[in-house]
Motif scaffolding. Structure first.
Motif, PDB file in Angstrom:
ATOM      1  N   ALA A 220       5.451  -9.389  -6.210  1.00 21.08           N
ATOM      2  CA  ALA A 220       4.966  -8.804  -5.387  1.00 21.08           C
ATOM      3  C   ALA A 220       4.831  -8.925  -4.546  1.00 21.08           C
ATOM      4  CB  ALA A 220       4.439  -7.853  -6.062  1.00 21.08           C
ATOM      5  N   ILE A 221       5.252  -8.024  -3.015  1.00 19.78           N
ATOM      6  CA  ILE A 221       4.617  -8.735  -1.923  1.00 19.78           C
ATOM      7  C   ILE A 221       4.289  -7.073  -0.790  1.00 19.78           C
ATOM      8  CG2 ILE A 221       6.001  -9.364   0.747  1.00 19.78           C
ATOM      9  CD1 ILE A 221       8.751  -9.838  -1.683  1.00 19.78           C
ATOM     10  N   ALA A 222       3.076  -7.187  -0.324  1.00 24.47           N
ATOM     11  CA  ALA A 222       2.537  -6.207   0.770  1.00 24.47           C
ATOM     12  C   ALA A 222       2.922  -6.859   2.138  1.00 24.47           C
ATOM     13  CB  ALA A 222       0.919  -6.426   0.404  1.00 24.47           C
ATOM     14  N   LEU A 223       3.567  -5.097   2.064  1.00 21.20           N
ATOM     15  CA  LEU A 223       3.444  -5.377   4.172  1.00 21.20           C
ATOM     16  C   LEU A 223       3.273  -4.125   4.754  1.00 21.20           C
ATOM     17  CD1 LEU A 223       8.051  -5.404   2.987  1.00 21.20           C
ATOM     18  CD2 LEU A 223       6.217  -7.815   3.813  1.00 21.20           C
ATOM     19  N   ALA A 224       3.017  -4.606   5.647  1.00 22.36           N
ATOM     20  CA  ALA A 224       2.207  -3.311   6.841  1.00 22.36           C
ATOM     21  C   ALA A 224       2.879  -3.373   7.853  1.00 22.36           C
ATOM     22  CB  ALA A 224       0.762  -3.275   6.825  1.00 22.36           C
ATOM     23  N   GLU A 225       4.066  -2.111   7.939  1.00 22.35           N
ATOM     24  CA  GLU A 225       4.513  -2.854   9.301  1.00 22.35           C
ATOM     25  C   GLU A 225       5.833  -3.313   9.499  1.00 22.35           C
ATOM     26  OE1 GLU A 225       1.829  -1.996  12.603  1.00 22.35           O
ATOM     27  OE2 GLU A 225       1.478   0.078  11.915  1.00 22.35           O
ATOM     28  N   GLY A 226       6.148  -3.983   8.091  1.00 26.93           N
ATOM     29  CA  GLY A 226       6.775  -4.699   8.385  1.00 26.93           C
ATOM     30  C   GLY A 226       6.403  -6.022   8.006  1.00 26.93           C
ATOM     31  N   ARG A 227       5.370  -5.734   8.471  1.00 27.59           N
ATOM     32  CA  ARG A 227       4.735  -7.805   7.970  1.00 27.59           C
ATOM     33  C   ARG A 227       3.590  -7.761   6.976  1.00 27.59           C
ATOM     34  NH1 ARG A 227       1.155  -8.891  13.113  1.00 27.59           N
ATOM     35  NH2 ARG A 227       1.449 -10.868  12.726  1.00 27.59           N
ATOM     36  N   LEU A 228       4.037  -9.318   6.630  1.00 25.72           N
ATOM     37  CA  LEU A 228       3.329  -9.408   5.012  1.00 25.72           C
ATOM     38  C   LEU A 228       1.919  -9.603   5.426  1.00 25.72           C
ATOM     39  CD1 LEU A 228       3.546 -11.040   2.248  1.00 25.72           C
ATOM     40  CD2 LEU A 228       3.461 -13.740   3.757  1.00 25.72           C
ATOM     41  N   VAL A 229       1.140  -8.755   4.476  1.00 22.91           N
ATOM     42  CA  VAL A 229      -0.244  -8.744   4.495  1.00 22.91           C
ATOM     43  C   VAL A 229      -0.886  -9.364   2.948  1.00 22.91           C
ATOM     44  CG1 VAL A 229      -0.520  -7.143   6.342  1.00 22.91           C
ATOM     45  CG2 VAL A 229      -0.205  -6.224   3.880  1.00 22.91           C
ATOM     46  N   GLY A 230       0.048  -9.048   2.188  1.00 16.00           N
ATOM     47  CA  GLY A 230      -0.520 -10.120   0.531  1.00 16.00           C
ATOM     48  C   GLY A 230       1.319 -10.424   0.280  1.00 16.00           C
ATOM     49  N   PHE A 231       0.291 -10.571  -1.117  1.00 13.95           N
ATOM     50  CA  PHE A 231       1.215 -11.604  -2.008  1.00 13.95           C
ATOM     51  C   PHE A 231       1.195 -12.176  -3.687  1.00 13.95           C
ATOM     52  CE2 PHE A 231       3.382 -15.234  -4.334  1.00 13.95           C
ATOM     53  CZ  PHE A 231       4.397 -14.894  -3.816  1.00 13.95           C
ATOM     54  N   GLY A 232       1.627 -11.418  -4.540  1.00 17.85           N
ATOM     55  CA  GLY A 232       0.897 -12.004  -6.064  1.00 17.85           C
ATOM     56  C   GLY A 232       2.347 -12.924  -6.781  1.00 17.85           C
ATOM     57  N   ARG A 233       1.986 -12.623  -7.830  1.00 20.55           N
ATOM     58  CA  ARG A 233       3.372 -12.994  -8.975  1.00 20.55           C
ATOM     59  C   ARG A 233       2.762 -13.071 -10.230  1.00 20.55           C
ATOM     60  NH1 ARG A 233       4.556 -18.701 -10.703  1.00 20.55           N
ATOM     61  NH2 ARG A 233       2.920 -19.666  -9.436  1.00 20.55           N
ATOM     62  N   ALA A 234       4.002 -12.924 -11.148  1.00 16.79           N
ATOM     63  CA  ALA A 234       3.796 -12.876 -12.571  1.00 16.79           C
ATOM     64  C   ALA A 234       4.602 -13.594 -12.266  1.00 16.79           C
ATOM     65  CB  ALA A 234       3.739 -11.450 -13.261  1.00 16.79           C
TER      66      ALA A 234
END
Length: 137
Positions: A50-64
């Motif tokens: 799971a990738i969190a993007l704000a204005e196209g830029r990476l702001v967070g990450f997590g995985r399962a």
């Protein structure tokens, strides 16, 4: 998406992952200091990310990771320091728990030294029943 004071999106499209940034974040974390880019590439390839993007830029990450049928383990949930406290970590966990490929998973695990309150919101609890075992190599 939860109410937050910043706009962001969650995607599972690893083509949109800024690998360099997330690998650096994880290697600087208390849990990922001994990892390498090669280990991250393998782990991410074998996980739902799971990738969190704000204005196209990476702001967070997590995985399962897991068998995608009966069990899964949430790992590496991390948010850029300047975006913490905005609901991004919560949205990442929520997205992983709701992912359609993980719909039949009944046993979820994770390990955290500092984010118990985040995970408790989703029903995670500390394990003290004596059945859970662990091997660290």
């Amino acid at each position: 998406m939860p109410d937050t004071d910043c706009d962001f999106e969650i995607t599972f499209d690893q083509q949109r992952l800024d690998f360099r940034t997330v690998s650096d974040w994880l290697m600087a974390s208390y849990w990922g200091g001994k990892r390498t880019d090669a280990l991250h590439r393998s782990a991410f390839a074998n996980s739902i990310c799971a990738i969190a993007l704000a204005e196209g830029r990476l702001v967070g990450f997590g995985r399962a990771a897991g068998d995608r049928a009966l069990f899964a383990r949430i790992s590496d949930v991390i948010v850029a320091p300047n975006h913490r406290g905005k609901g991004i970590g919560k949205a990442l966990v929520q997205a992983l728990l709701a992912h359609p490929e993980l719909a039949t998973v009944s046993t979820w695990t994770l390990n955290t030294a500092d984010a118990h309150r985040l995970y408790a919101q989703f029903g995670f609890r500390r394990v003290h029943d004596g059945n859970e075992m662990r091997l660290d190599r």
